[in-house]
Design a protein around this motif. Structure first.
Motif, mmCIF file in Angstrom:
data_model
loop_
_atom_site.group_PDB
_atom_site.id
_atom_site.type_symbol
_atom_site.label_atom_id
_atom_site.label_comp_id
_atom_site.label_asym_id
_atom_site.label_seq_id
_atom_site.Cartn_x
_atom_site.Cartn_y
_atom_site.Cartn_z
ATOM 1 N N PHE A 125 3.496 -5.465 -11.837
ATOM 2 C CA PHE A 125 2.803 -4.253 -11.388
ATOM 3 C C PHE A 125 3.681 -3.048 -11.715
ATOM 4 O O PHE A 125 4.255 -2.412 -10.846
ATOM 5 N N HIS A 172 0.074 4.449 -10.181
ATOM 6 C CA HIS A 172 -1.135 4.237 -9.401
ATOM 7 C C HIS A 172 -2.085 5.333 -9.803
ATOM 8 O O HIS A 172 -1.786 6.510 -9.570
ATOM 9 N N MET A 231 -3.864 -0.068 -11.950
ATOM 10 C CA MET A 231 -4.076 -0.139 -10.499
ATOM 11 C C MET A 231 -4.439 1.250 -9.958
ATOM 12 O O MET A 231 -3.679 2.207 -10.157
ATOM 13 N N PHE A 248 -3.738 4.166 -3.677
ATOM 14 C CA PHE A 248 -4.251 4.051 -2.308
ATOM 15 C C PHE A 248 -4.997 5.320 -1.874
ATOM 16 O O PHE A 248 -5.840 5.289 -1.008
ATOM 17 N N ASP A 306 -5.029 -1.905 -5.382
ATOM 18 C CA ASP A 306 -3.746 -1.995 -4.702
ATOM 19 C C ASP A 306 -3.944 -2.875 -3.449
ATOM 20 O O ASP A 306 -5.066 -3.220 -3.075
ATOM 21 N N TYR A 307 -2.825 -3.204 -2.832
ATOM 22 C CA TYR A 307 -2.751 -4.188 -1.746
ATOM 23 C C TYR A 307 -3.691 -3.827 -0.585
ATOM 24 O O TYR A 307 -3.456 -2.826 0.103
ATOM 25 N N GLU A 335 8.151 2.479 -1.254
ATOM 26 C CA GLU A 335 6.874 2.646 -0.559
ATOM 27 C C GLU A 335 7.062 2.844 0.946
ATOM 28 O O GLU A 335 7.873 2.161 1.579
HETATM 29 C C1 BGC Z 1 2.097 -1.065 -3.733
HETATM 30 C C2 BGC Z 1 1.969 -1.423 -5.195
HETATM 31 C C3 BGC Z 1 2.414 -2.850 -5.430
HETATM 32 C C4 BGC Z 1 1.608 -3.767 -4.534
HETATM 33 C C5 BGC Z 1 1.940 -5.235 -4.711
HETATM 34 C C6 BGC Z 1 1.471 -2.112 -2.831
HETATM 35 O O1 BGC Z 1 1.772 -1.884 -1.508
HETATM 36 O O2 BGC Z 1 1.502 0.197 -3.525
HETATM 37 O O3 BGC Z 1 2.728 -0.539 -5.968
HETATM 38 O O4 BGC Z 1 2.252 -3.193 -6.763
HETATM 39 O O5 BGC Z 1 1.853 -3.417 -3.188
HETATM 40 O O6 BGC Z 1 3.186 -5.547 -4.230
#
Ligand code: BGC
Length: 727
Positions: free
Chosen positions: A125, A179, A222, A225, A257-258, A475
């Protein structure tokens, strides 16, 4: 009929939705447990993609379940965030950007891909392409900083590095441009907060890096958010279907995204999971990461006629095609079939060390404090980040937690064998962390500081290792006050005062995933070296710089403000009708400080001095389709060989739309021996001088364009020459 169409014909709805679902696995880290019922789902063919697995044994075991035990034997796509290295860690992207070297960015991505593939993985990612202009945002660490031109260059280099010439190579990872888009423009530098950017800012600043990744052939993308003006990116049809797929022709896989699809409910645009799944599918999101909205919501949506089987098939087709491109159908175990030879690892570490040394930025160097004098006998190495090997990793360490990393103290020990090193922590990184006073579990701040100050008395020089821990950026790691955390400023004040009383010099090495607000330290320390986070070889690379084996050449890719109140601050501002003028009250300025940053974009010193002369651009009268060459003579006036980065900025003097005072359009690095002069050339295609006009389409307007050449985004340090764009 080809394999994909045949499979589509045979698949049940549940199997199709499985291909559109990705779930996390805590497998290798926490033991043989996959969240929920995933092992069973893989066997049943209702789960097609995993993330967060480490270890080739575990990866292959899961792959075997899919390939040998599921009805159709479709291989899994397994991904992990490999952002700045897998086991061998390279500098964080914000520091990599400081090297202004596309070949090194590509190589670092290729090395990371090779290591990740040896672990059986097929998807990363990365790269993160969010232009970041607010140092409060913890994710500034993950991208190339504030400039769209630079981020676009890094985008292309990283995609080439991760994916190589062909995705089916045993050393290739599918990359993921993330993102999409304008995530870095969130309100007040707070992760996940709302975004409101103009269409112009999208076209000029936030979209170009993604377009560059698409042009470079990125396999996946991706959505962010965040929302833009109320439309969450996970459901943004205009940008995902219109711009990305329509305008740019991207036909790869869009991965949410997650849990982002489920979060459409929290955003307030979906009432339930079914609604959310419909919005995401219609926007062109192919894989649902961790929300389980597609498996749960789409059967009902299909029944209600809100989505069609054709829309589902389109997504499944893209996922299967990616698996085919990755060679997973032909040999799902091709990655990780061979362990890497030790010679390859040793060579990778050599590269990591040399690259890390190129990424550190010398912010201050008064009275030639650095490099350290050769006759040094005793060095005081003070601070919470001096003996902190694991902190060198930075915020995304992939599988790097299983590898050793070299901190400052360790690096100095190895590289300064004859020098006596005396170390004390002084204070903890943050005041809230457990300190040295075992009695009540609280840190003895004053005691720690006194001990540190005392260490200066009989040292020849002091190295002060300060800043953030590696998990203070990344993050959800935003800081309203991005200065030195905890009691570190008190420590710095005491150490610098004591050292200066004895006439000793203090070198501050700063660790952080963002520019720090450090006006006092910048003025008082004799030298300031920004390490950011340099990865596995950090300590060795820093030692190379401190002793002068390598002259620093990194340049900041993000402006350093002098105060939080100046944020957001970046170099590409427009003039406005009343630009700053201290002699005129009614102009754009603060009462309490200048507008100028502490350090402008591109700032970075070396152990020598460079001078610039004779800037010129040919042709001077430019037509569309021309290729322009800018030239400037650069001389190394100092006593050591060093590398200089030359920037080319433009300013369109009069246009239908007010243009930024400086826009980066090119950069070149040159290595010069002492006394050597060379003519540095930077080529710029005339097309790059187009800008989004009044209708936001690329426009070419006749007239003067100033071309500024020099060492950073400070007009006082740049040389100007003017070209004329012809109608
Ligand atoms: C992040 C992404 C990451 C994904 C998978 C998310 O919380 O924003 O950048 O690729 O998690 O780990």
């Amino acid at each position: 009929m080809d394999r994909i169409e045949r499979l589509l014909g045979e698949m049940t709805l549940a199997e199709k939705l499985g291909q559109m679902t990705m779930v996390a696995s805590g497998y290798a880290v926490t033991g043989p447990v996959i969240v929920g019922d995933s092992t069973e789902s893989i066997r049943a063919g209702t789960l097609g993609n995993l993330l967060n697995m480490v270890g080739v044994g575990h990866v292959n075991e899961m792959q075997r379940l899919a390939v040998e035990e599921s009805r159709l034997g479709i291989p899994l796509l397994i991904g992990l965030d490999i952002i700045h290295g897998h086991r061998t860690l390279f500098p964080i992207p914000l520091m990599q950007a400081a090297a202004f070297d596309a070949a090194a960015w590509e190589r670092a991505a290729h090395e990371a891909a090779t290591e990740a593939c040896a672990d059986g993985l097929a998807l990363t990612f990365a790269p993160m392409l969010d232009v970041a202009r607010d140092p409060r945002w913890g994710r500034s660490a993950e991208g190339a900083g504030e400039d769209p031109w630079l981020t676009a260059r890094m985008a292309a280099a990283k995609v080439r590095g991760f994916q190589g010439a062909s995705l089916d190579s045993a050393h290739a990872l599918a990359a993921c441009a993330k993102h999409f888009c304008a995530y870095g423009a969130m309100t007040a530098g707070r992760d996940y907060a709302a975004v409101d950017v103009s269409d112009r800012a999208l076209r000029e600043v936030y979209l170009p890096p993604f377009e560059a990744a698409v042009k470079a052939g990125v396999a996946t993308l991706m959505p962010a958010f965040t929302d833009i003006a109320g439309v969450p990116m996970t459901a943004h049809r205009a940008l995902l279907q219109g711009t990305l797929r329509g305008e740019w022709g991207f036909d790869g896989v869009v991965i949410s995204d997650y849990n982002a699809i489920a979060e459409l409910i929290r955003h307030g645009v979906a009432a339930d999971l079914t609604d959310a799944a419909v919005l995401a599918l219609k926007a062109g999101v192919d894989i649902d990461m961790m929300a389980d909205a597609y498996r749960k919501g789409l059967p009902k949506a299909l029944e209600q006629g809100r989505v069609t089987m054709a829309e589902i098939d389109t997504a499944v087709r893209r996922v299967l095609r990616l698996k085919q491109q990755l060679g997973l159908f032909d040999d799902p175990y091709r990655r990780g079939a061979q362990p890497e030879p030790t010679a390859v690892l040793a060579e990778r570490h050599r590269f990591a060390r040399a690259f890390a040394a190129r990424c550190a930025v010398l912010l201050e160097n008064r009275a030639k404090t650095l490099p350290l004098p050769a006759n040094l006998q005793r060095l005081a190495v003070i601070g919470p980040l001096a003996d902190a090997d694991a902190e060198m990793r930075g915020p995304w360490w992939g599988a790097g937690e299983f590898a050793p990393h070299v901190g400052v103290l360790q690096g100095l020990r190895a590289n300064l064998p004859g020098v006596e090193l005396r170390h004390t922590v002084g204070v903890a990184v943050t005041g809230s962390e457990a300190g040295d006073d075992a009695d009540d579990g609280k840190e003895d701040v004053q005691g720690g500081i006194a001990l540190a100050a005392a260490l200066c008395d009989d040292a020849d020089a002091v190295i002060l290792c300060l800043g953030e821990s590696s998990t203070m950026s990344g993050e959800a790691r935003c800081r309203a006050e991005p200065g030195l955390p905890g009691h570190q400023l008190e420590l710095a004040r005491a150490v610098i005062a004591r050292a200066h009383t004895h006439g000793k010099r203090v070198v501050a090495i700063l660790f952080s995933g963002r520019p720090l607000v450090i006006p006092w330290l910048a003025e008082q320390a004799d030298a300031v070296l920004w390490a950011g986070f340099l990865g596995t070889e950090a300590g060795n690379a820093l030692a190379d710089l401190l002793v002068g084996r390598v002259s620093p050449s990194g340049r900041i890719a993000m402006t350093w403000p002098r105060s939080v109140g100046q944020i957001p601050l970046h170099y590409a501002q427009r003039s406005g009708g009343r630009p700053e003028n201290p002699a005129d009250h009614y102009t754009s300025q603060y009462l309490d400080m200048p507008n100028a940053p502490l350090y402008p974009f591109g700032h970075g010193l070396s152990y020598t001095h460079f001078s610039y002369a004779n800037p010129r651009v040919t042709p001077q009268h430019v037509r569309r389709g021309d290729s322009c060459t800018a030239r400037v003579e650069v001389t190394n006036d100092g006593a050591c060989a060093a590398r200089e980065t030359v920037f080319l900025f433009i300013h369109d003097v009069v246009a239908s739309v007010a243009r930024p005072l400086l826009e980066l359009k090119g950069a070149a690095t040159v290595e010069l021996e002492p006394g050597e002069t060379r003519t540095v050339e930077i080529r710029v295609d005339a097309e790059a001088l187009c800008f989004p006009g009044l209708d936001l389409r690329p426009t070419w307007e006749a007239g003067d364009v100033d071309v500024w050449l020099g060492p950073c985004a400070d007009r006082m340090k740049l040389l100007k020459t003017t070209i004329q764009l012809q109608a």
